[in-house]
Motif scaffolding. Structure first.
Motif, short mmCIF file in Angstrom:
data_model
loop_
_atom_site.label_atom_id
_atom_site.label_comp_id
_atom_site.label_asym_id
_atom_site.label_seq_id
_atom_site.Cartn_x
_atom_site.Cartn_y
_atom_site.Cartn_z
N HIS A 187 4.91 11.60 -4.55
CA HIS A 187 3.46 11.75 -4.41
C HIS A 187 3.21 12.51 -3.12
CE1 HIS A 187 -0.79 10.89 -4.11
NE2 HIS A 187 -0.76 10.39 -5.33
N THR A 246 -2.73 10.02 -9.75
CA THR A 246 -3.84 9.07 -9.76
C THR A 246 -3.39 7.62 -9.89
OG1 THR A 246 -4.11 9.34 -12.16
CG2 THR A 246 -5.41 10.79 -10.73
N ALA A 250 0.83 -1.21 0.00
CA ALA A 250 0.00 0.00 0.00
C ALA A 250 0.86 1.26 0.00
CB ALA A 250 -0.92 -0.01 1.22
N ARG A 306 2.81 1.71 -3.57
CA ARG A 306 2.02 2.32 -4.65
C ARG A 306 2.32 3.82 -4.77
NH1 ARG A 306 -3.11 0.50 -6.56
NH2 ARG A 306 -3.48 -1.72 -6.17
N PHE A 307 2.43 4.48 -3.62
CA PHE A 307 2.66 5.92 -3.62
C PHE A 307 4.15 6.26 -3.76
CE2 PHE A 307 -1.39 5.19 -1.57
CZ PHE A 307 -2.19 6.16 -2.15
N PRO A 358 -1.47 5.57 -8.18
CA PRO A 358 -1.54 4.68 -7.01
C PRO A 358 -2.95 4.17 -6.72
CG PRO A 358 -0.18 6.59 -6.53
CD PRO A 358 -0.86 6.86 -7.83
N PHE A 359 -3.97 4.86 -7.22
CA PHE A 359 -5.35 4.48 -6.96
C PHE A 359 -5.92 3.56 -8.04
CE2 PHE A 359 -4.64 8.64 -4.99
CZ PHE A 359 -4.99 8.36 -3.68
N ARG A 360 -5.13 3.30 -9.07
CA ARG A 360 -5.56 2.43 -10.16
C ARG A 360 -5.04 1.02 -9.94
NH1 ARG A 360 -7.15 5.59 -14.58
NH2 ARG A 360 -6.60 7.80 -14.40
N SER A 361 -5.68 0.05 -10.58
CA SER A 361 -5.21 -1.33 -10.48
C SER A 361 -3.80 -1.46 -11.05
CB SER A 361 -6.15 -2.28 -11.22
OG SER A 361 -6.27 -1.91 -12.59
N ASN A 389 -0.53 -1.16 -8.79
CA ASN A 389 -0.06 -2.21 -7.91
C ASN A 389 1.25 -2.76 -8.42
OD1 ASN A 389 0.05 -4.14 -5.90
ND2 ASN A 389 -1.24 -5.60 -7.02
#
Length: 312
Positions: free
Chosen positions: A166, A285, A143, A146-147, A287-290, A293
């Motif tokens: 980020h 954006t 988690a 991702r960022f 990090p919030f997308r599939s 990952n």
């Protein structure tokens, strides 16, 4: 005339190689600490940061580690935006400290009787520990990665992309560094000095200037050591997490250093995700997308010599 120009060039090269790091570490930080101690208007600290950025670009132009890293690949505007946003967040956190400090129980713990320089050094050591641990965790916890992956998408290293992060990850890192200090009753003047030292350290850590600090390169988290952290192969770059020092990396067992190792753009980025978005809004954006990952445990395809280097 040619001999004169050659002599000037030699002097400038030597000045950058041996004087640039001390100028920022001692000169710029020292001036910032003096301004903060006098509770000078924060605009003076911003002006000092602007001077540090100008010095960074000048040093990289005079004595680049990789000349091609001075050329924008369409990333200069993006990096400038990241830097402006993240530095604004840092300054906003400084402005919020009086309010936050009033809510913490440690008002009387901070050593206000110490010399101001000692207070700043204490803040640096505590912040270094918190930021290093979150940085380490960001390479282990999906988690967070991702960022943090935004920062590791860079394929050239130069001063300004030290703040190419980020903003949510920047906030998490700074919270980890500053929260223990707030609990101790961190004064806003010390926080202002700390904010400048963070920006200066990131300029030095990602600098494309081929400067030298001798044996201190094994202790301070500067560009020679930090390039190892940006190696693109999974697991290979999980080293040298420190912001200010490499002390915590030695304790974590993540320290590595080889002064003979060279780096090119082919070594940087993320081997598992070579086509990571490059535009600012897309990076916010992702990090919030599939697709964000980006595995931290993907099989490495590092050359054999790189694997051997990591095993040392």
């Amino acid at each position: 005339m040619g001999a004169t120009l050659e002599g000037v060039s030699t002097i400038l090269t030597a000045a950058v190689r041996y004087g640039y790091a001390p100028l920022l570490l001692i000169g710029v930080n020292g001036a910032g600490i003096a301004l903060a101690a006098a509770d000078a208007p924060k605009l003076w600290l911003l002006a000092l940061l602007g001077a540090a950025i100008a010095l960074s670009y000048t040093a990289e132009a005079v004595l680049p580690y990789r000349p091609e890293w001075n050329a924008s690949t369409g990333d200069a505007g993006r990096d400038a935006t990241h830097s402006a946003v993240n530095e604004t967040l840092i300054l906003a956190s400084v402005a919020a400290i009086p309010t936050l400090a009033a809510l913490t129980p440690g008002h009387g713990v901070w050593p206000h009787h110490w010399p101001f320089l000692a207070e700043v050094l204490l803040a640096v050591l505590v912040a270094d520990a918190g930021i290093t641990l979150v940085h380490y965790a960001s390479h282990k916890i999906g988690a967070l990665w991702r960022f943090h992956a935004v920062h590791h998408s860079v394929t050239r290293m130069y001063g300004l992309n030290g703040l190419m992060k980020h903003p949510l990850h920047q906030t998490v890192e700074m919270t980890a560094g500053v929260l223990p200090l707030l609990l101790l009753g961190l004064p806003v003047t010390v926080a202002a000095a700390l904010a400048l030292t963070v920006a200066v350290q990131l300029l030095l850590q990602h600098s494309n200037a081929d400067y030298r600090v001798g044996p201190l390169g094994r202790v301070l988290a500067l560009n020679e050591g930090h390039r190892f952290h940006h190696l693109k192969w999974a697991g290979i770059g999980d080293v040298n997490f420190g912001l200010y020092t490499l002390v915590w990396d030695r304790l974590l067992g993540t320290y590595t250093y080889d002064p003979t190792r060279g780096f090119t753009s082919d070594d940087l980025g993320m081997a598992a995700k070579p086509h990571y978005p490059t535009r600012y809004l897309a990076q916010l954006t992702e990090p919030f997308r599939s697709s964000g990952n980006c595995s931290t445990t993907a099989p490495t395809t590092a050359p054999v010599e790189v694997e051997a280097e990591r095993a040392r």
